[in-house]
Design a protein around this motif. Sequence first.
Motif, PDB file in Angstrom:
ATOM      1  N   THR A  42      14.004  12.246  -4.920  1.00 21.05           N
ATOM      2  CA  THR A  42      15.206  12.469  -4.125  1.00 21.05           C
ATOM      3  C   THR A  42      14.871  12.152  -2.676  1.00 21.05           C
ATOM      4  OG1 THR A  42      15.909  14.228  -5.628  1.00 21.05           O
ATOM      5  CG2 THR A  42      16.967  14.147  -3.479  1.00 21.05           C
ATOM      6  N   PHE A  43      15.837  11.545  -1.961  1.00 22.35           N
ATOM      7  CA  PHE A  43      15.585  11.081  -0.597  1.00 22.35           C
ATOM      8  C   PHE A  43      16.639  11.634   0.359  1.00 22.35           C
ATOM      9  CE2 PHE A  43      13.749   8.112  -3.536  1.00 22.35           C
ATOM     10  CZ  PHE A  43      12.517   7.805  -2.977  1.00 22.35           C
ATOM     11  N   ARG A  44      16.214  11.810   1.599  1.00 22.50           N
ATOM     12  CA  ARG A  44      17.121  12.185   2.663  1.00 22.50           C
ATOM     13  C   ARG A  44      16.512  11.704   3.985  1.00 22.50           C
ATOM     14  NH1 ARG A  44      16.330  18.797   3.535  1.00 22.50           N
ATOM     15  NH2 ARG A  44      14.358  18.650   4.705  1.00 22.50           N
ATOM     16  N   PHE A  45      17.246  11.875   5.082  1.00 28.33           N
ATOM     17  CA  PHE A  45      16.650  11.627   6.392  1.00 28.33           C
ATOM     18  C   PHE A  45      17.117  12.697   7.357  1.00 28.33           C
ATOM     19  CE2 PHE A  45      20.644   9.246   6.835  1.00 28.33           C
ATOM     20  CZ  PHE A  45      21.045   9.511   8.138  1.00 28.33           C
ATOM     21  N   THR A  46      16.337  12.907   8.395  1.00 29.45           N
ATOM     22  CA  THR A  46      16.694  13.851   9.439  1.00 29.45           C
ATOM     23  C   THR A  46      16.898  13.097  10.746  1.00 29.45           C
ATOM     24  OG1 THR A  46      14.382  14.299  10.019  1.00 29.45           O
ATOM     25  CG2 THR A  46      15.406  15.723   8.350  1.00 29.45           C
ATOM     26  N   ARG A  72      11.275  13.907  -2.014  1.00 29.99           N
ATOM     27  CA  ARG A  72      10.843  15.060  -2.809  1.00 29.99           C
ATOM     28  C   ARG A  72      10.743  14.617  -4.256  1.00 29.99           C
ATOM     29  NH1 ARG A  72      14.888  19.942  -2.638  1.00 29.99           N
ATOM     30  NH2 ARG A  72      16.105  18.502  -3.936  1.00 29.99           N
ATOM     31  N   GLY A  73       9.709  15.080  -4.920  1.00 32.34           N
ATOM     32  CA  GLY A  73       9.572  14.816  -6.348  1.00 32.34           C
ATOM     33  C   GLY A  73      10.495  15.719  -7.149  1.00 32.34           C
ATOM     34  N   ARG A  74      10.170  15.887  -8.393  1.00 30.86           N
ATOM     35  CA  ARG A  74      11.043  16.704  -9.254  1.00 30.86           C
ATOM     36  C   ARG A  74      11.033  18.168  -8.863  1.00 30.86           C
ATOM     37  NH1 ARG A  74      12.712  13.347 -13.191  1.00 30.86           N
ATOM     38  NH2 ARG A  74      11.389  11.534 -13.655  1.00 30.86           N
ATOM     39  N   ARG A  75      10.036  18.588  -8.124  1.00 33.74           N
ATOM     40  CA  ARG A  75       9.963  19.962  -7.626  1.00 33.74           C
ATOM     41  C   ARG A  75       9.191  19.959  -6.321  1.00 33.74           C
ATOM     42  NH1 ARG A  75       6.973  19.632 -12.190  1.00 33.74           N
ATOM     43  NH2 ARG A  75       8.634  20.633 -13.384  1.00 33.74           N
ATOM     44  N   GLY A  76       9.291  21.075  -5.600  1.00 32.50           N
ATOM     45  CA  GLY A  76       8.584  21.188  -4.337  1.00 32.50           C
ATOM     46  C   GLY A  76       9.437  20.806  -3.146  1.00 32.50           C
ATOM     47  N   PRO A  77       8.880  20.923  -1.931  1.00 29.70           N
ATOM     48  CA  PRO A  77       9.636  20.664  -0.709  1.00 29.70           C
ATOM     49  C   PRO A  77       9.724  19.176  -0.390  1.00 29.70           C
ATOM     50  CG  PRO A  77       7.393  21.270  -0.159  1.00 29.70           C
ATOM     51  CD  PRO A  77       7.505  21.388  -1.658  1.00 29.70           C
ATOM     52  N   PHE A  78      10.606  18.866   0.548  1.00 37.65           N
ATOM     53  CA  PHE A  78      10.663  17.501   1.061  1.00 37.65           C
ATOM     54  C   PHE A  78       9.443  17.223   1.931  1.00 37.65           C
ATOM     55  CE2 PHE A  78      15.144  17.642  -0.073  1.00 37.65           C
ATOM     56  CZ  PHE A  78      15.371  16.330  -0.479  1.00 37.65           C
ATOM     57  N   LYS A  79       8.930  15.989   1.830  1.00 37.51           N
ATOM     58  CA  LYS A  79       7.801  15.550   2.635  1.00 37.51           C
ATOM     59  C   LYS A  79       8.174  14.253   3.337  1.00 37.51           C
ATOM     60  CE  LYS A  79       4.420  17.510  -0.607  1.00 37.51           C
ATOM     61  NZ  LYS A  79       3.266  17.215  -1.496  1.00 37.51           N
ATOM     62  N   THR A 139       0.837  -1.182   0.000  1.00 39.67           N
ATOM     63  CA  THR A 139       0.000   0.000   0.000  1.00 39.67           C
ATOM     64  C   THR A 139       0.872   1.231   0.000  1.00 39.67           C
ATOM     65  OG1 THR A 139      -0.132  -0.104   2.404  1.00 39.67           O
ATOM     66  CG2 THR A 139      -1.889  -1.169   1.157  1.00 39.67           C
ATOM     67  N   GLY A 140       0.365   2.336  -0.557  1.00 38.35           N
ATOM     68  CA  GLY A 140       1.188   3.495  -0.879  1.00 38.35           C
ATOM     69  C   GLY A 140       2.047   4.000   0.253  1.00 38.35           C
ATOM     70  N   ALA A 141       3.300   4.263  -0.063  1.00 41.88           N
ATOM     71  CA  ALA A 141       4.284   4.851   0.840  1.00 41.88           C
ATOM     72  C   ALA A 141       4.457   4.056   2.121  1.00 41.88           C
ATOM     73  CB  ALA A 141       3.929   6.300   1.161  1.00 41.88           C
ATOM     74  N   ALA A 142       4.166   2.785   2.091  1.00 37.47           N
ATOM     75  CA  ALA A 142       4.329   1.973   3.296  1.00 37.47           C
ATOM     76  C   ALA A 142       5.787   1.603   3.493  1.00 37.47           C
ATOM     77  CB  ALA A 142       3.473   0.718   3.193  1.00 37.47           C
ATOM     78  N   LEU A 143       6.126   1.312   4.756  1.00 34.65           N
ATOM     79  CA  LEU A 143       7.519   1.032   5.106  1.00 34.65           C
ATOM     80  C   LEU A 143       7.622  -0.309   5.796  1.00 34.65           C
ATOM     81  CD1 LEU A 143      10.018   3.357   6.889  1.00 34.65           C
ATOM     82  CD2 LEU A 143       9.395   1.207   7.943  1.00 34.65           C
ATOM     83  N   LEU A 144       8.629  -1.075   5.429  1.00 35.92           N
ATOM     84  CA  LEU A 144       9.030  -2.255   6.199  1.00 35.92           C
ATOM     85  C   LEU A 144      10.541  -2.250   6.320  1.00 35.92           C
ATOM     86  CD1 LEU A 144       6.795  -5.190   4.933  1.00 35.92           C
ATOM     87  CD2 LEU A 144       6.766  -4.133   7.178  1.00 35.92           C
ATOM     88  N   PRO A 145      11.083  -2.216   7.557  1.00 33.78           N
ATOM     89  CA  PRO A 145      12.531  -2.238   7.716  1.00 33.78           C
ATOM     90  C   PRO A 145      13.116  -3.539   7.189  1.00 33.78           C
ATOM     91  CG  PRO A 145      11.453  -1.532   9.728  1.00 33.78           C
ATOM     92  CD  PRO A 145      10.381  -2.081   8.822  1.00 33.78           C
ATOM     93  N   ALA A 146      14.436  -3.489   6.856  1.00 32.85           N
ATOM     94  CA  ALA A 146      15.118  -4.681   6.352  1.00 32.85           C
ATOM     95  C   ALA A 146      16.565  -4.636   6.765  1.00 32.85           C
ATOM     96  CB  ALA A 146      15.012  -4.752   4.838  1.00 32.85           C
ATOM     97  N   ALA A 147      16.930  -5.394   7.772  1.00 35.91           N
ATOM     98  CA  ALA A 147      18.309  -5.361   8.264  1.00 35.91           C
ATOM     99  C   ALA A 147      18.849  -6.756   8.535  1.00 35.91           C
ATOM    100  CB  ALA A 147      18.383  -4.514   9.529  1.00 35.91           C
ATOM    101  N   ALA A 148      18.433  -7.710   7.743  1.00 36.88           N
ATOM    102  CA  ALA A 148      18.844  -9.088   7.981  1.00 36.88           C
ATOM    103  C   ALA A 148      20.354  -9.248   7.845  1.00 36.88           C
ATOM    104  CB  ALA A 148      18.139 -10.012   6.999  1.00 36.88           C
ATOM    105  N   GLY A 149      20.976  -9.911   8.822  1.00 39.64           N
ATOM    106  CA  GLY A 149      22.386 -10.253   8.723  1.00 39.64           C
ATOM    107  C   GLY A 149      23.344  -9.119   9.001  1.00 39.64           C
ATOM    108  N   ALA A 150      22.855  -7.946   9.394  1.00 34.93           N
ATOM    109  CA  ALA A 150      23.728  -6.791   9.523  1.00 34.93           C
ATOM    110  C   ALA A 150      24.537  -6.844  10.813  1.00 34.93           C
ATOM    111  CB  ALA A 150      22.901  -5.516   9.478  1.00 34.93           C
ATOM    112  N   SER A 151      25.669  -6.129  10.803  1.00 33.20           N
ATOM    113  CA  SER A 151      26.526  -6.045  11.977  1.00 33.20           C
ATOM    114  C   SER A 151      25.883  -5.149  13.026  1.00 33.20           C
ATOM    115  CB  SER A 151      27.888  -5.471  11.582  1.00 33.20           C
ATOM    116  OG  SER A 151      28.683  -5.248  12.725  1.00 33.20           O
ATOM    117  N   PRO A 152      25.655  -5.646  14.244  1.00 30.54           N
ATOM    118  CA  PRO A 152      24.970  -4.834  15.238  1.00 30.54           C
ATOM    119  C   PRO A 152      25.858  -3.806  15.915  1.00 30.54           C
ATOM    120  CG  PRO A 152      25.507  -6.963  16.176  1.00 30.54           C
ATOM    121  CD  PRO A 152      25.930  -7.011  14.724  1.00 30.54           C
TER     122      PRO A 152
END
Length: 463
Positions: free
Chosen positions: A443-447, A408-415, A15-28
């Motif tokens: 385009t993606f970023r995180f805060t 953010r899409g091709r224009r406009g602010p980050f959401k 479903t739209g913009a849904a999130l599921l984390p994925a960190a299998a096997g990663a160094s803790p």
Amino acid sequence: MRFATLTTSIALALTGAALLPAAAGASPGQYALFQDDHLLLERGDGQRQATLDEVRGLGVDMIKVQLNWSSVAPGARSKPSGFDATDPSQYPGWGRYDAVLADARARGLKVMFALAPPAPGWATTGTRRDREGVNRPSAREFGRFAEAAARHFPGVDVWTLWNEPNHPGHLYPQSVDGRPVAPHIYREMVRAGERGLARGGAGREAILFGELLPIGKSSTGPKRNLKPIRFLRAFFSRGRRLTGLDGFAYHPYTRPAGPMLIEPSADDATIRSYGRVGRVLDSARARGRIAGGRMPIWNTEFGFQTNPPDPFMADIARVPYFWSVSELWFSYPNRRIKSISQYTMNDQPGGASLWQSGLRFADGSPKTNIYNNFRLPILARQLGPGAVEVRGDARPGGAGTTVQVQQRGRRGPFKNLGGPMQIRNKRGYFVARYRIAEATGRTFRFTAGGEASLAVKPVGIFR
């Protein structure tokens, strides 16, 4: 949107913009390691303390310092009469190392000391003795030095033995008549160094060996640095079983084209080829050449030399991406890797042809995107035209930090993309996957902690 926590799930919600984390096997618990001996040892108390404050603010967990043998021991062509090399009180040069250890521990930073070249002239056995200090160092004397160091520095967290023994500037000769020599010299130094550290009381601290360069020469000779895999094969080819070692230290630098470049030789191993190193270590363990379980690999020196200032090095605009791929794609997901390392804070002053892998230029001005991406590295990966994976590290905050991924899409602010995530990984790492329309054009970023990562486009990296 659902509140996300780090799990081992790798499924995608539909479903739209849904999130599921994925960190299998990663160094803790991958450490962020930092080294800049010039700023920490040679520029005085104020600069050392300011640098430690800065790296702590960047989220560094541990500093590495080269404890140069010749800089602390008495020097001469012949061993001074009456000098007891196991007695730390007879070494005149501990002072600046005492200071950096005390200042680092006061800031909650762990400390790694490398027992490093050059050796004092009296501890070498070749014709170049008393000049470079790298010609066939005495394993016995190295063990005595290790014992003295461990007795003097009980607060060190990790010890590592020598520096780049597959480079003729650190261990000579490399080969003679086509046969490797340096690996056999180094093996006996490792054996003696481990025993010396144990005699000095370093029973609980991790002891590493290796510190190899990732790329060597195709030809052999006394001054031709050996390829790392060939060096390791020779290192483990003879001698009694090595014991007391807790990890393998490595310098997985890449060529200027970056970490995705496949090495032309199977005997080289940059950061994309940790598996080559691991297979040699596993083979040695299986054959009884080294004791213990599956040996972890520590990245103890790493970074990207940039253009500018050096026109022959990596394009400075590409280095944030190179770093993110190295840390978030090749290192963090690999449970065997114990650290990521930044060498150095500042470029080496004196000209563009010198070492230029700093987060800052030689004049102290920041390489802005490289600096910011070390603090909050990010990698966005295409999973298809309507899905994306975002990997990052909220390095300064670690566990408990609240991260918000944005797009953010091709224009406009980050959401905001999905809801906030409270990070559980103690070093601040996270991996999250999203289903979102036209993901490849966004385009993606995180805060995190009031700061924003770089804004990046998703890239096509697939297993």
